[in-house]
Scaffold this motif. Structure first.
Motif, short mmCIF file in Angstrom:
data_model
loop_
_atom_site.label_atom_id
_atom_site.label_comp_id
_atom_site.label_asym_id
_atom_site.label_seq_id
_atom_site.Cartn_x
_atom_site.Cartn_y
_atom_site.Cartn_z
N ALA A 365 -65.95 124.83 57.94
CA ALA A 365 -64.90 125.84 57.89
C ALA A 365 -63.51 125.24 57.97
CB ALA A 365 -65.11 126.84 59.03
N ASN A 366 -63.40 124.07 58.59
CA ASN A 366 -62.10 123.44 58.81
C ASN A 366 -61.88 122.18 57.98
OD1 ASN A 366 -60.59 124.81 61.30
ND2 ASN A 366 -62.80 124.93 61.65
N LYS A 367 -62.79 121.94 57.02
CA LYS A 367 -62.65 120.82 56.08
C LYS A 367 -62.48 119.49 56.80
CE LYS A 367 -60.73 123.88 52.56
NZ LYS A 367 -59.58 124.22 51.70
N ALA A 368 -63.29 119.30 57.84
CA ALA A 368 -63.24 118.05 58.59
C ALA A 368 -64.02 116.96 57.86
CB ALA A 368 -63.82 118.26 59.99
N ASP A 369 -63.51 115.75 57.90
CA ASP A 369 -64.18 114.63 57.25
C ASP A 369 -65.47 114.32 58.00
OD1 ASP A 369 -63.66 112.19 55.26
OD2 ASP A 369 -64.56 111.41 57.09
N PHE A 370 -66.57 114.24 57.26
CA PHE A 370 -67.90 114.06 57.87
C PHE A 370 -68.00 112.73 58.60
CE2 PHE A 370 -72.34 112.70 57.73
CZ PHE A 370 -73.00 113.82 58.22
N THR A 371 -67.71 111.65 57.92
CA THR A 371 -67.89 110.32 58.49
C THR A 371 -66.94 110.07 59.66
OG1 THR A 371 -68.62 109.47 56.35
CG2 THR A 371 -67.91 107.84 57.97
N LEU A 372 -65.66 110.42 59.49
CA LEU A 372 -64.68 110.17 60.53
C LEU A 372 -64.93 111.03 61.77
CD1 LEU A 372 -61.30 109.72 58.64
CD2 LEU A 372 -62.67 107.98 59.78
N THR A 373 -65.35 112.27 61.57
CA THR A 373 -65.60 113.13 62.73
C THR A 373 -66.63 112.52 63.66
OG1 THR A 373 -65.01 115.16 61.53
CG2 THR A 373 -66.39 115.41 63.48
N PHE A 374 -67.76 112.11 63.09
CA PHE A 374 -68.81 111.56 63.94
C PHE A 374 -68.43 110.19 64.49
CE2 PHE A 374 -71.42 114.78 61.78
CZ PHE A 374 -72.09 115.29 62.87
N ARG A 375 -67.73 109.39 63.71
CA ARG A 375 -67.32 108.07 64.22
C ARG A 375 -66.39 108.23 65.41
NH1 ARG A 375 -69.04 102.73 64.02
NH2 ARG A 375 -67.27 101.34 64.33
N ARG A 376 -65.44 109.15 65.30
CA ARG A 376 -64.47 109.33 66.38
C ARG A 376 -65.08 110.01 67.59
NH1 ARG A 376 -58.91 111.03 63.04
NH2 ARG A 376 -58.80 109.09 61.82
N LEU A 377 -66.16 110.75 67.40
CA LEU A 377 -66.83 111.35 68.55
C LEU A 377 -67.34 110.29 69.52
CD1 LEU A 377 -68.95 114.33 67.12
CD2 LEU A 377 -67.01 114.47 68.68
N GLY A 378 -67.65 109.11 69.00
CA GLY A 378 -68.10 108.03 69.88
C GLY A 378 -67.03 107.66 70.88
N ASP A 379 -65.79 107.58 70.42
CA ASP A 379 -64.69 107.29 71.33
C ASP A 379 -64.45 108.46 72.28
OD1 ASP A 379 -64.26 104.80 70.15
OD2 ASP A 379 -62.91 105.65 68.64
N ALA A 380 -64.54 109.69 71.75
CA ALA A 380 -64.31 110.87 72.59
C ALA A 380 -65.38 111.01 73.66
CB ALA A 380 -64.26 112.12 71.72
N ALA A 381 -66.59 110.57 73.36
CA ALA A 381 -67.66 110.64 74.35
C ALA A 381 -67.39 109.73 75.54
CB ALA A 381 -69.00 110.27 73.70
N ALA A 382 -66.65 108.66 75.29
CA ALA A 382 -66.34 107.71 76.36
C ALA A 382 -65.05 108.05 77.09
CB ALA A 382 -66.25 106.29 75.79
N ASP A 383 -64.15 108.73 76.39
CA ASP A 383 -62.83 109.02 76.98
C ASP A 383 -62.28 110.29 76.34
OD1 ASP A 383 -60.27 109.09 77.97
OD2 ASP A 383 -59.70 107.10 77.29
N SER A 384 -62.09 111.33 77.13
CA SER A 384 -61.61 112.60 76.58
C SER A 384 -60.23 112.50 75.96
CB SER A 384 -61.61 113.68 77.68
OG SER A 384 -60.75 113.29 78.75
N ALA A 385 -59.49 111.43 76.27
CA ALA A 385 -58.18 111.24 75.64
C ALA A 385 -58.32 111.05 74.14
CB ALA A 385 -57.47 110.05 76.26
N ALA A 386 -59.52 110.61 73.70
CA ALA A 386 -59.76 110.40 72.26
C ALA A 386 -60.06 111.69 71.53
CB ALA A 386 -60.90 109.40 72.06
N ASP A 387 -60.11 112.82 72.25
CA ASP A 387 -60.33 114.11 71.58
C ASP A 387 -59.27 114.38 70.52
OD1 ASP A 387 -62.66 114.94 72.72
OD2 ASP A 387 -61.72 116.16 74.27
N ALA A 388 -58.06 113.94 70.77
CA ALA A 388 -56.97 114.24 69.84
C ALA A 388 -57.25 113.70 68.45
CB ALA A 388 -55.66 113.68 70.38
N ALA A 389 -57.88 112.52 68.38
CA ALA A 389 -58.17 111.91 67.07
C ALA A 389 -59.22 112.72 66.32
CB ALA A 389 -58.63 110.48 67.25
#
Length: 492
Positions: A365-389
């Motif tokens: 619905a929000n046209k999010a990039d498939f590969t980048l979304t999941f890759r960046r979730l790895g950083d967000a899982a370790a540090d909520s500050a990475a949620d912004a990315a």
């Protein structure tokens, strides 16, 4: 240095109706443009010998190495749902097989090596662009850990092929566990040749499913094996955003490898209805349709094998249906398992499917990039500050926020520490895929300017898709606005 390839050609020992013996067509100026040194060594071949002038002659089809028995394989197939009783290798010639040091038998095939009895009016040639696309994408798939045919070499021919325009010709040397397809069985079943179907099944069992030979019902066990491998394969495709583009029955390998990279592509923004193939006008082979199409194709294989299951038609159909119904469970288990790994979930919970599906729907619905979304979730899982990315990939960042809270709640139930989780997620979520605009840029440089530097650089990046590569970080970027490639072509 003399090229030596220790051929051991089992398929060529089958009856003559399985193939046509044919020689590649000579070309005027063969030139080796790429040799896969690592793959050559895996096959037990000498990369140094395969880099010289003699090898260029072999890889372009001008010279037949000792021990080769060139053949074009016969097969039929359903193409976009319509059955064609005779297709076959119209622009590919199997030189022979080698048994690698790991004990695995591999086909060595020249693709684009001239006309065969199955060419159906075509020239049997390949243009440079499709050869480079298959080289890049098949090697990327191998690096991603997905079963696939491989590219051993690419050579130009010094000649042009006529398509919409005149294009430089090329030949790809393809390596496969075998080139037996569902369509191979359909070729003989359509002719009512039950004995040939049996002979082919016995060969496929011996080569790919030896455990089935000892089963009480070996042909059913064979079908179940093919079903299991295809379910796993398609689940892996979806986990990296891959769209095959032409999932015809003649493009589905019995071995469980991805084969025939024609109008294939990887999605950028997540869209389950995405189609890239210029010839798929009704979306039959869209990203989200691939599991259903795989099961449909497997049903066509089952039809070919009915006469081997039982003399009683009802019993044969019952056995086939039991084998086919296992596809859904196998696919769902593999697909959900992959999504759990992508989300950093090591333990199974009943609500995981809904959690993953909610994310995918919000991404679409929000046209999010498939590969980048999941890759960046790895950083967000370790540090909520990475949620912004991650949030920045969504047109409406609140859509991510609404999901992320539930995801973090779920992560809190997991036993692993943040560093271990991040490392595991990075192994499940690639940073680099062969994005369509990058592949097209590589092809343009090679075809228009004879510049293979971009090809070599992209190949280097794709060889390590799960690693951070600071010097090549821009290759992870999605296409610029309006810069996406939404149509790919077969190349025939």
């Amino acid at each position: 240095m003399t090229v030596h390839i220790p051929f051991d050609n089992s398929y060529a020992r089958l009856p003559d109706q399985f193939f046509a013996r044919v020689q590649p067509t000579r070309v005027s100026a063969p030139r080796l443009i790429k040799l896969n040194h690592d793959l050559a060594r895996q096959l037990g071949l000498d990369p140094e010998a395969l880099s010289g002038p003699e090898a260029a002659e072999i890889f372009a089809g001008n010279r037949i190495p000792e021990g080769a028995e060139p053949i074009a394989l016969a097969y039929a197939g359903h193409q976009f749902g319509g059955f064609v009783p005779q297709l076959g290798d119209g622009r590919a010639i199997l030189l022979g097989e080698v048994v690698a040091p790991d004990g695995q038998r591999r086909d060595i095939q020249l693709k684009g090596s001239g006309r065969t009895p199955f060419s159906r009016g075509g020239d049997g040639r390949a243009a440079l662009g499709p050869v480079l696309r298959e080289y890049l994408v098949s090697e990327a798939m191998a690096a991603l850990g997905i079963p696939t045919t491989r590219a051993l070499a690419a050579a130009t021919t010094g000649e042009v092929v006529e398509r919409e325009t005149s294009l430089p010709g090329a030949v790809l040397t393809r390596i496969a566990a075998s080139h037996i397809r569902i369509g191979s069985f359909q070729y003989f079943a359509a002719r009512g040749d039950v004995e040939a179907v049996r002979r082919l099944a016995d060969y496929a069992i011996a080569r790919h499913y030896p455990d089935a030979a000892a089963a009480s019902q070996p042909y059913r066990a064979f079908l179940e094996g093919v079903v299991a491998r295809q379910a796993q394969l398609v689940a892996q495709w979806l986990q990296v955003g891959f769209i095959h583009g032409v999932m015809n029955t003649d493009n589905m390998s019995i071995s469980g490898e991805t084969i025939d990279y024609g109008p294939c592509a990887f999605i950028d923004t997540y869209n389950p209805t995405q189609v890239f193939s210029s010839i798929d006008r009704h979306g039959r082979y869209a990203y989200g349709n691939q599991p259903g199409i795989a099961q449909w194709n497997l049903a066509r294989l089952a039809e070919c094998l009915l006469g081997l299951f039982s003399d009683d038609e009802d019993e044969a159909i019952a056995q086939a249906n039991e084998a086919l119904t296992s596809f859904a469970d196998r696919f769902n288990t593999a697909y959900l398992g992959g999504l759990r790994r992508k989300l950093g979930l090591a333990e199974e919970r009943e609500e995981d499917r809904a959690l993953a599906q909610d994310l995918l729907e919000r991404m679409a619905a929000n046209k999010a990039d498939f590969t980048l979304t999941f890759r960046r979730l790895g950083d967000a899982a370790a540090d909520s500050a990475a949620d912004a990315a991650v949030r920045s990939l969504f047109e409406d960042g609140a859509a991510y926020d609404g999901w992320a809270g539930r995801w973090r709640q779920r992560l809190a139930e997991e036993p692993q520490d943040a560093a271990s989780r991040r490392a595991a997620m990075r192994r499940a979520n690639p940073a680099f895929i062969p994005r369509n605009h990058r592949v097209e840029a590589v092809i343009e440089a090679a075809v228009q300017r004879e510049d293979f530097g971009p090809f070599e650089e992209l190949l280097t990046v794709l060889s390590a898709p799960y690693d951070d590569q600071a010097d090549f970080a821009h290759y992870a970027d999605p296409p610029p606005p309006g810069g996406g490639i939404y149509r790919t072509f077969c190349g025939t």
